[in-house]
Design a protein around this motif. Structure first.
Motif, PDB file in Angstrom:
ATOM      1  N   ALA A  17      -0.057  -8.161  -8.081  1.00  0.00           N
ATOM      2  CA  ALA A  17       0.539  -6.826  -7.385  1.00  0.00           C
ATOM      3  C   ALA A  17       0.010  -5.712  -8.353  1.00  0.00           C
ATOM      4  O   ALA A  17       0.086  -5.761  -9.614  1.00  0.00           O
ATOM      5  CB  ALA A  17       2.132  -6.854  -7.212  1.00  0.00           C
ATOM      6  N   LEU A  18      -0.237  -4.483  -7.674  1.00  0.00           N
ATOM      7  CA  LEU A  18      -0.565  -3.327  -8.787  1.00  0.00           C
ATOM      8  C   LEU A  18       0.639  -2.282  -8.397  1.00  0.00           C
ATOM      9  O   LEU A  18       0.689  -2.024  -6.895  1.00  0.00           O
ATOM     10  CB  LEU A  18      -2.253  -2.597  -8.211  1.00  0.00           C
ATOM     11  N   GLU A  19       1.401  -1.919  -9.010  1.00  0.00           N
ATOM     12  CA  GLU A  19       2.605  -0.941  -8.990  1.00  0.00           C
ATOM     13  C   GLU A  19       3.456  -1.545  -8.001  1.00  0.00           C
ATOM     14  O   GLU A  19       3.984  -1.007  -6.914  1.00  0.00           O
ATOM     15  CB  GLU A  19       2.137   0.403  -8.575  1.00  0.00           C
ATOM     16  N   GLY A  20       3.441  -2.832  -7.906  1.00  0.00           N
ATOM     17  CA  GLY A  20       4.688  -3.540  -7.251  1.00  0.00           C
ATOM     18  C   GLY A  20       4.000  -3.988  -5.630  1.00  0.00           C
ATOM     19  O   GLY A  20       4.728  -4.364  -5.086  1.00  0.00           O
ATOM     20  N   LYS A  21       2.684  -3.492  -5.563  1.00  0.00           N
ATOM     21  CA  LYS A  21       2.004  -3.797  -3.905  1.00  0.00           C
ATOM     22  C   LYS A  21       0.907  -4.644  -4.249  1.00  0.00           C
ATOM     23  O   LYS A  21       0.149  -4.512  -5.175  1.00  0.00           O
ATOM     24  CB  LYS A  21       1.746  -2.194  -3.694  1.00  0.00           C
ATOM     25  N   ALA A  22       0.761  -5.837  -3.197  1.00  0.00           N
ATOM     26  CA  ALA A  22      -0.070  -6.820  -3.362  1.00  0.00           C
ATOM     27  C   ALA A  22      -0.986  -6.880  -2.148  1.00  0.00           C
ATOM     28  O   ALA A  22      -2.132  -7.475  -2.206  1.00  0.00           O
ATOM     29  CB  ALA A  22       0.512  -8.147  -3.644  1.00  0.00           C
TER      30      ALA A  22
END
Ligand code: MN
Length: 159
Positions: free
Chosen positions: A137-142
């Motif tokens: 995940a990047l900044e909580g988003k995958a």
């Protein structure tokens, strides 16, 4: 003895290494403790079952799940900010990046989808397919979802 017990903490301060992770317990998430969920009609076509496996604790950012597609079922178009690895464990399926060939995938195949590459994956029309999906995940988003795949696109007659 008190001095000896305090030593690891002092060592941490000196080296700047956090020892919290090293003293944490091993975690076993037992099979059957997380309910299966149905893939949403917004992001999938057909019958899709998602079994979440894990989400690592920060600073690690990898997570994974098992996804099972019935014949004809597939994801919508989507991208992963840091890429995705698929490990096929059963059945026969497809993976395709936009403007690329639709490729058949089988058990034992390991698929790497690079960051930000628009793609879809799913079962063939006649056979189901199960894969383990792993993504950071990047900044909580995958994942970033886009529009659903049309039947024409799925059938590979788009190009
Ligand atoms: Mn994907």
């Amino acid at each position: 003895m008190k001095t000896l017990i305090a030593l690891p903490a002092v060592f941490s301060l000196v080296t700047g290494v956090a020892h919290a992770e090293q003293s944490a317990d091993i975690r076993i998430t037992r099979a059957g403790t997380q309910p299966s969920i149905q893939g949403s009609a917004e992001n999938f076509t057909g019958a899709v079952r998602v079994d979440s496996l894990f989400k690592a604790d920060s600073p690690a950012r990898i997570g994974g799940g098992t996804v099972t597609f019935e014949p004809g079922a597939r994801t919508a178009w989507h991208t992963h900010p840091l890429g995705q690895t698929l490990i096929v464990v059963a059945g026969v399926g497809y993976v395709q990046k936009e403007s690329g060939p639709r490729q058949e995938i089988r058990p034992g195949d390991v698929v790497w989808i690079p960051p930000s590459v628009r793609h879809w994956h799913g079962a063939t029309a006649t056979n189901g397919m199960t894969h383990i999906a792993l993504a950071e995940a990047l900044e909580g988003k995958a994942v970033t979802w886009a529009e659903k795949l049309s039947d024409t696109e799925y059938e590979g007659m788009r190009q």
